[in-house]
Design a protein around this motif. Structure first.
Motif, PDB file in Angstrom:
ATOM      1  N   GLY A  11       0.785  -1.230  -0.288  1.00 53.15           N
ATOM      2  CA  GLY A  11      -0.154  -0.027  -0.039  1.00 53.15           C
ATOM      3  C   GLY A  11       0.766   1.235   0.030  1.00 53.15           C
ATOM      4  N   ALA A  12       1.988   1.212   0.471  1.00 57.09           N
ATOM      5  CA  ALA A  12       2.923   2.348   0.619  1.00 57.09           C
ATOM      6  C   ALA A  12       3.874   2.533  -0.529  1.00 57.09           C
ATOM      7  CB  ALA A  12       3.523   2.373   2.020  1.00 57.09           C
ATOM      8  N   GLY A  13       3.885   1.565  -1.278  1.00 63.40           N
ATOM      9  CA  GLY A  13       4.659   1.700  -2.580  1.00 63.40           C
ATOM     10  C   GLY A  13       5.955   1.151  -2.350  1.00 63.40           C
ATOM     11  N   VAL A  14       6.399   0.639  -1.044  1.00 62.49           N
ATOM     12  CA  VAL A  14       7.701   0.287  -0.956  1.00 62.49           C
ATOM     13  C   VAL A  14       7.845  -1.058  -1.906  1.00 62.49           C
ATOM     14  CG1 VAL A  14       9.108  -1.222   0.660  1.00 62.49           C
ATOM     15  CG2 VAL A  14       7.731   0.835   1.293  1.00 62.49           C
ATOM     16  N   LEU A  15       6.848  -2.187  -1.911  1.00 62.04           N
ATOM     17  CA  LEU A  15       6.843  -2.953  -2.966  1.00 62.04           C
ATOM     18  C   LEU A  15       5.697  -2.414  -4.288  1.00 62.04           C
ATOM     19  CD1 LEU A  15       6.555  -6.212  -0.667  1.00 62.04           C
ATOM     20  CD2 LEU A  15       8.189  -5.723  -2.123  1.00 62.04           C
ATOM     21  N   LYS A  16       6.365  -2.487  -5.275  1.00 64.20           N
ATOM     22  CA  LYS A  16       5.565  -1.765  -6.381  1.00 64.20           C
ATOM     23  C   LYS A  16       4.981  -2.666  -7.347  1.00 64.20           C
ATOM     24  CE  LYS A  16       8.354   2.625  -6.202  1.00 64.20           C
ATOM     25  NZ  LYS A  16       8.889   2.059  -5.058  1.00 64.20           N
ATOM     26  N   PRO A  17       3.939  -2.220  -8.086  1.00 61.80           N
ATOM     27  CA  PRO A  17       3.395  -3.312  -9.013  1.00 61.80           C
ATOM     28  C   PRO A  17       4.396  -3.780  -9.802  1.00 61.80           C
ATOM     29  CG  PRO A  17       2.060  -1.330  -8.980  1.00 61.80           C
ATOM     30  CD  PRO A  17       3.086  -1.178  -8.067  1.00 61.80           C
ATOM     31  N   GLY A  18       4.408  -5.294 -10.007  1.00 60.39           N
ATOM     32  CA  GLY A  18       5.489  -5.913 -10.735  1.00 60.39           C
ATOM     33  C   GLY A  18       6.581  -6.575  -9.986  1.00 60.39           C
TER      34      GLY A  18
END
Length: 249
Positions: free
Chosen positions: A16-23
């Protein structure tokens, strides 16, 4: 809170925070075991929770990847305003246009069918009676987000040929019903959250067991008749439900 739930919550927060991004590839089981100092069984239970959230895809032999999902789209009670139909826009297309999204509707089936028991009760017909079914799959920015099947009484639709076509024309089926004298007074929606069955998850490109919203809507005319029941299944991570509730009698 069990340790595996804590770990799952942390991974979901990172997505949710973008630390792990799509892909992105979610760290492997071995990496997570080392990071959190727990057993492989605990990590497997944590990842089962993460998959159930619908945020990752797991590919055999490759690992789990963060899904590339479009932003959440609001679903408002204003989507059934008569002005949308007068402008020739069906509810889903009007809603998507307002959100700046690219919408597509794939018609899966149009034709006569026997009314299921619950649908028949809502329509006020006998179970097994012939009704018209219209089943669609809705896409937003190329991603399937919703399935819907409309059931309409046969005596209402038999003289409206447009309702048997894949494209019923500007404004959708509600506009054609109103053209034929069925003026709407209200739409009544009942919804509940549950886990997706395997076939449902496959159709909406979700992981098995991912949360979905099951919504059933009745279209009620000014004469008090229900002329359509729409049975809808929505990917829960794609919708925020927003309703306008009058505070006066």
């Amino acid at each position: 809170m069990p340790r595996y739930v804590q770990i799952a919550d942390e991974i979901v927060r990172q997505i949710g925070a973008g630390v792990l991004k799509p892909g992105d590839l979610v760290p492997s089981e071995a990496e997570l075991v080392e990071r959190y100092g727990v057993s492989g069984g605990t990590i497997r239970k944590a990842m089962a929770e993460v998959r159930a959230s619908g945020l990752v895809d797991t590919r055999h032999g490759k690992g789990s990847f963060v899904k590339d999902r479009p932003p959440v789209r609001a679903r408002s009670s204003d989507r059934f305003r008569a002005s949308h139909r007068r402008d020739g826009k069906a509810a889903y297309l009007a809603e998507s246009e307002r959100a700046g999204a690219t919408a597509k509707v794939s018609v899966l089936f149009v034709g006569p069918t026997e009314a299921p028991v619950e649908i028949a009760e809502r329509l006020g017909v006998d179970a097994g009676s012939q009704v018209l079914a219209r089943r669609r799959l809705y896409f937003r920015n190329g991603v399937p987000v919703e399935t819907a099947t409309s059931y309409l009484p046969w005596d209402v639709v038999r003289d409206i040929p447009e309702l048997f076509a894949e494209n019923p024309g500007p404004g959708g089926i509600y506009a054609r019903l109103e053209d034929s004298g069925h003026v709407f007074a209200e739409f009544v929606e009942t919804l509940r959250a549950r886990s997706a069955a395997r076939a449902e998850a496959s159709e909406l490109a979700l992981n098995p067991g991912a949360p979905v919203i099951h919504l059933v809507r009745e279209a009620v005319t000014t004469t008090g008749r229900v002329v359509e029941v729409c049975d809808t299944l929505m990917a829960a991570d794609q919708f925020v439900l927003s309703y306008r509730i009058p505070a006066t009698d």
